[in-house]
Design a protein around this motif. Structure first.
Motif, short mmCIF file in Angstrom:
data_model
loop_
_atom_site.label_atom_id
_atom_site.label_comp_id
_atom_site.label_asym_id
_atom_site.label_seq_id
_atom_site.Cartn_x
_atom_site.Cartn_y
_atom_site.Cartn_z
N LYS A 76 65.97 30.94 68.58
CA LYS A 76 66.45 29.69 69.17
C LYS A 76 65.35 28.63 69.18
O LYS A 76 65.61 27.44 68.96
CB LYS A 76 66.96 29.95 70.59
CG LYS A 76 68.23 30.79 70.63
CD LYS A 76 68.64 31.12 72.05
CE LYS A 76 69.87 32.04 72.05
NZ LYS A 76 70.25 32.44 73.43
N VAL A 77 64.13 29.06 69.43
CA VAL A 77 63.01 28.11 69.40
C VAL A 77 62.82 27.56 67.99
O VAL A 77 62.60 26.36 67.79
CB VAL A 77 61.72 28.79 69.91
CG1 VAL A 77 60.52 27.85 69.75
CG2 VAL A 77 61.87 29.18 71.37
N LEU A 78 62.92 28.44 66.98
CA LEU A 78 62.78 27.99 65.59
C LEU A 78 63.84 26.98 65.21
O LEU A 78 63.56 25.99 64.51
CB LEU A 78 62.86 29.19 64.64
CG LEU A 78 61.65 30.13 64.61
CD1 LEU A 78 61.95 31.36 63.77
CD2 LEU A 78 60.41 29.42 64.07
N LEU A 79 65.07 27.17 65.68
CA LEU A 79 66.15 26.24 65.35
C LEU A 79 65.89 24.87 65.97
O LEU A 79 66.13 23.83 65.33
CB LEU A 79 67.49 26.80 65.84
CG LEU A 79 67.99 28.07 65.15
CD1 LEU A 79 69.28 28.55 65.77
CD2 LEU A 79 68.17 27.83 63.65
N VAL A 80 65.41 24.85 67.20
CA VAL A 80 65.08 23.58 67.84
C VAL A 80 63.97 22.86 67.08
O VAL A 80 64.03 21.64 66.84
CB VAL A 80 64.66 23.80 69.32
CG1 VAL A 80 64.10 22.52 69.92
CG2 VAL A 80 65.85 24.29 70.13
N PHE A 180 70.04 30.03 61.16
CA PHE A 180 71.18 30.50 61.95
C PHE A 180 71.55 31.94 61.61
O PHE A 180 72.22 32.61 62.40
CB PHE A 180 72.39 29.58 61.71
CG PHE A 180 72.34 28.30 62.50
CD1 PHE A 180 72.64 28.30 63.86
CD2 PHE A 180 71.99 27.11 61.90
CE1 PHE A 180 72.59 27.13 64.59
CE2 PHE A 180 71.94 25.92 62.62
CZ PHE A 180 72.24 25.92 63.98
N ARG A 181 71.13 32.44 60.44
CA ARG A 181 71.47 33.80 60.04
C ARG A 181 70.39 34.81 60.43
O ARG A 181 70.55 36.01 60.21
CB ARG A 181 71.66 33.86 58.51
CG ARG A 181 72.74 32.92 57.97
CD ARG A 181 74.09 33.15 58.66
NE ARG A 181 74.56 34.51 58.50
CZ ARG A 181 75.34 34.93 57.50
NH1 ARG A 181 75.71 34.07 56.56
NH2 ARG A 181 75.73 36.18 57.44
N LEU A 182 69.29 34.34 61.00
CA LEU A 182 68.24 35.26 61.42
C LEU A 182 68.69 36.12 62.58
O LEU A 182 69.48 35.69 63.42
CB LEU A 182 66.98 34.48 61.82
CG LEU A 182 66.27 33.67 60.74
CD1 LEU A 182 65.11 32.90 61.36
CD2 LEU A 182 65.76 34.58 59.64
N HIS A 183 68.19 37.34 62.64
CA HIS A 183 68.38 38.21 63.80
C HIS A 183 67.24 37.94 64.77
O HIS A 183 66.07 38.05 64.39
CB HIS A 183 68.40 39.68 63.39
CG HIS A 183 69.65 40.09 62.67
ND1 HIS A 183 70.16 41.36 62.71
CD2 HIS A 183 70.49 39.38 61.87
CE1 HIS A 183 71.25 41.43 61.97
NE2 HIS A 183 71.47 40.24 61.45
#
Length: 398
Positions: A76-80, A180-183
């Motif tokens: 979630k941090v990476l997406l932000v 978005f596809r990362l676990h």
């Protein structure tokens, strides 16, 4: 039988993610200085633009990595971070004045730098989850850097340096989609950060000595990183040839990563770090001597025995000293020393040295810092006693 990538899609998506985000790194490190020169900025101004990122990253790395440890999430941090990067890159494409570029790139770096320690943390956790070697995942970052060094070089040769920003926006968008596809992975159980535990680690003389040597070595590394493309351009290289020079360095580290993954644990960390620092001394001495683009490309192949050895060995050493519940924060501290603090100094003063004293004096200065790191590593057994007990965790397999 299904392939291992189908059985373990989190590894496949993570490798694709590393391939893309480390490919984007080649833009910031190597092609943005040429973009700044395209805007008409001086070498000193380019140095300041390079230095502001590391200064901001001192705070941003700790902020986002502690947030990751606090909430038990990396994805979630990476997406932000990627969303923030893309929006600010769009703003950067709309301005050309030095003041506005400085302001926007400052904000951009707040979202840019923390991606790499968090991506490495996710790689370490994923490798440990499947009993794999960290480098079998991390090597895809090197492959991405090598691939995009060539591709971006030819794109910008054809389209011009002004397209560097739009390429950055495109890569950020691709990375966001893959993200978005990362676990999701966590470096430890979520909860309140135990700051006293971090302070205990930082009180370790061995950790402080390690960070001091890393800092000295990183100054020379970052000086070369910031002004390599400008040096090549000054010697007559076009952006296609610059891409090949970047390819040489990034490809050269891949065999070293595999060799260390297979045989690195047969050697103690300190001798490997000493060898890497000595090779840095030789590398920057040769960079100060050569006066052709082809000569510089040849010297860049020493990236394998400098960065290749140093990076993998440093992470192995760091995971022995830092408990697993502070893994993201420990990686952030390493990144602050390796990229942020050293980049601040090398960018601010490196640009002045390059402009006022010339390329040869610039690389001899980088060599002097590497020599100081070499001396510190040689003297370590006399000055600092090992503190293996600083962490109760067993070392992560590299």
């Amino acid at each position: 039988m299904k392939s291992s990538l189908v059985k373990r899609p989190d590894q496949a998506w993570l490798r694709a993610f590393l391939f893309t985000v480390f490919g984007a790194m080649v833009l910031l490190v190597s092609y943005f200085p040429l973009y700044y020169r395209h805007l008409g900025f001086s070498s000193t101004q380019i140095g300041y633009l390079y230095a502001i990122g590391p200064m901001i990253s001192i705070f941003s790395n700790m902020f986002w990595s502690m947030a990751s440890d606090r909430y038990g999430t990396i994805k979630k941090v990476l997406l932000v971070l990627l969303a923030g990067q893309m929006l600010l890159a769009l703003c950067l494409a709309a301005t050309s004045s030095f003041g506005m570029v400085l302001f926007i790139i400052t904000c951009f770096y707040f979202f840019y730098y923390p991606i790499y320690p968090l991506a490495d943390t996710m790689s370490i956790s994923t490798a440990a989850k499947y009993g794999k070697n960290f480098t079998t995942i991390r090597v895809f970052g090197s492959l991405g850097y090598a691939f995009f060094a060539i591709v971006i070089g030819y794109i910008l040769t054809s389209a011009g340096s002004s397209w560097a920003i739009w390429v950055a926006i495109g890569l950020a968008l691709i990375s966001l989609v893959i993200g978005f596809r990362l676990h999701d992975q966590s470096s430890g159980a979520p909860g309140k950060m135990n700051v006293s535990g971090i302070l205990d680690i930082l009180r370790s003389r061995e950790m402080l000595w390690f960070f001091a040597c890393v800092f000295l070595l990183a100054i020379g590394h970052r000086m070369n990183e910031a002004f390599l493309t400008i040096s090549l351009q000054d010697l007559g290289a076009d952006q296609g040839l610059i891409g090949w020079a970047l390819l040489v360095s990034s490809i050269s580290e891949i065999p070293m990563f595999f060799l260390l993954s297979l045989y690195g644990d047969r050697f103690r960390e300190l001798p490997l770090l000493i060898i890497a620092s000595l090779m840095y001394v030789l590398r920057f001495f040769l960079m100060g001597i050569v006066d052709t683009p082809v000569g510089m490309m040849a010297v860049q192949a020493m990236h394998s025995v400098t960065f290749g050895i140093f990076y993998v060995t440093s992470l192995r050493y760091l995971t022995r000293l830092v408990p697993s519940q502070f893994r993201a924060t420990g990686m952030a501290l390493f990144t602050i020393v390796w990229s942020s603090a050293s980049g601040l100094l090398s960018g601010a003063f490196g640009g002045i040295i390059f402009e006022e004293a010339g390329r040869t004096a610039f690389y001899y200065t980088a060599m002097a810092f590497s020599l100081a790191a070499f001396a510190g590593l040689i003297l370590k057994p006399l000055l600092v006693r090992s503190t293996d007990s600083v962490t109760a965790d067993s070392p992560t397999e590299f």
